[in-house]
Design a protein around this motif. Structure first.
Motif, PDB file in Angstrom:
ATOM      1  N   LEU A  36       0.828  -1.211   0.000  1.00  0.00           N
ATOM      2  CA  LEU A  36       0.000   0.000   0.000  1.00  0.00           C
ATOM      3  C   LEU A  36       0.862   1.260   0.000  1.00  0.00           C
ATOM      4  CD1 LEU A  36      -2.793  -1.059   2.509  1.00  0.00           C
ATOM      5  CD2 LEU A  36      -3.035  -0.756   0.034  1.00  0.00           C
ATOM      6  N   GLN A  39       2.015   2.433  -3.402  1.00  0.00           N
ATOM      7  CA  GLN A  39       1.032   2.787  -4.432  1.00  0.00           C
ATOM      8  C   GLN A  39       0.908   4.286  -4.680  1.00  0.00           C
ATOM      9  OE1 GLN A  39      -0.127   0.454  -6.508  1.00  0.00           O
ATOM     10  NE2 GLN A  39       1.254  -0.755  -5.233  1.00  0.00           N
ATOM     11  N   HIS A  41      -1.275   6.566  -3.797  1.00  0.00           N
ATOM     12  CA  HIS A  41      -2.627   6.899  -4.196  1.00  0.00           C
ATOM     13  C   HIS A  41      -3.411   7.198  -2.918  1.00  0.00           C
ATOM     14  CE1 HIS A  41      -6.770   6.212  -5.543  1.00  0.00           C
ATOM     15  NE2 HIS A  41      -6.323   6.490  -6.762  1.00  0.00           N
ATOM     16  N   ALA A  44      -5.082   4.167  -1.380  1.00  0.00           N
ATOM     17  CA  ALA A  44      -4.095   3.258  -0.786  1.00  0.00           C
ATOM     18  C   ALA A  44      -3.587   3.833   0.535  1.00  0.00           C
ATOM     19  CB  ALA A  44      -2.938   3.019  -1.750  1.00  0.00           C
ATOM     20  N   LEU A  71      -6.654  -2.870  -5.091  1.00  0.00           N
ATOM     21  CA  LEU A  71      -5.389  -2.921  -5.826  1.00  0.00           C
ATOM     22  C   LEU A  71      -5.541  -3.034  -7.351  1.00  0.00           C
ATOM     23  CD1 LEU A  71      -2.454  -2.619  -4.948  1.00  0.00           C
ATOM     24  CD2 LEU A  71      -2.300  -5.109  -4.858  1.00  0.00           C
ATOM     25  N   LEU A  74      -5.488   0.133  -9.259  1.00  0.00           N
ATOM     26  CA  LEU A  74      -4.314   0.992  -9.148  1.00  0.00           C
ATOM     27  C   LEU A  74      -3.096   0.468  -9.906  1.00  0.00           C
ATOM     28  CD1 LEU A  74      -4.410   1.898  -5.350  1.00  0.00           C
ATOM     29  CD2 LEU A  74      -5.474   3.090  -7.266  1.00  0.00           C
ATOM     30  N   THR A  75      -3.110  -0.808 -10.246  1.00  0.00           N
ATOM     31  CA  THR A  75      -1.898  -1.397 -10.820  1.00  0.00           C
ATOM     32  C   THR A  75      -2.261  -2.521 -11.791  1.00  0.00           C
ATOM     33  OG1 THR A  75       0.281  -2.263 -10.231  1.00  0.00           O
ATOM     34  CG2 THR A  75      -1.552  -3.003  -8.876  1.00  0.00           C
ATOM     35  N   TYR A  79       0.744  -7.759 -11.534  1.00  0.00           N
ATOM     36  CA  TYR A  79       1.255  -7.342 -10.219  1.00  0.00           C
ATOM     37  C   TYR A  79       0.274  -7.759  -9.126  1.00  0.00           C
ATOM     38  CZ  TYR A  79       3.214  -4.382  -6.564  1.00  0.00           C
ATOM     39  OH  TYR A  79       3.778  -3.930  -5.401  1.00  0.00           O
ATOM     40  N   CYS A  80      -1.024  -7.544  -9.374  1.00  0.00           N
ATOM     41  CA  CYS A  80      -2.050  -7.942  -8.398  1.00  0.00           C
ATOM     42  C   CYS A  80      -1.999  -9.442  -8.120  1.00  0.00           C
ATOM     43  CB  CYS A  80      -3.438  -7.558  -8.896  1.00  0.00           C
ATOM     44  SG  CYS A  80      -3.723  -5.791  -8.942  1.00  0.00           S
TER      45      CYS A  80
END
Length: 103
Positions: A36, A39, A41, A44, A71, A74-75, A79-80
């Motif tokens: 987090l 991130q 954000h 996050a 998540l 955001l990505t 990656y998640c």
């Protein structure tokens, strides 16, 4: 004639029990806090604060689930998936089912 010495007892800890010893809600929490934090954000950051302040097991699990739901927005998907896999490796087994299904 001397009798041969009995074989040394094999260590009781196998690789799987070593992994089980490393599983903990604390380890999972620390891992997700790090994710987090990276991130950058506002959502996050809010979850980071919530997770830092969560003390009861139920609260920690709730924030971890919220983080895993947030998540993907955001990505990247890859990656998640890696984050989810690492989380499943850190979580105690009794909590893994709740996270294996989370999208």
């Amino acid at each position: 004639e001397p009798t041969p010495a009995p074989p040394a007892a094999a260590p009781a800890a196998t690789a799987s029990t070593a992994v089980e010893r490393r599983r903990s809600l604390v380890a999972a929490r620390i891992y997700v806090l790090g994710i987090l934090e990276m991130q950058r954000h506002p959502q996050a950051a809010a979850l980071f604060r919530d997770l830092q302040q969560a003390r009861a097991e139920r609260d920690v699990l709730q924030v971890l689930q919220s983080a895993m739901r947030m998540l993907p927005g955001l990505t990247s998907e890859g990656y998640c998936q890696r984050v989810r896999q690492r989380l499943l490796e850190a979580l105690p087994l009794e909590h893994c089912d709740a996270f294996a299904e989370a999208a």
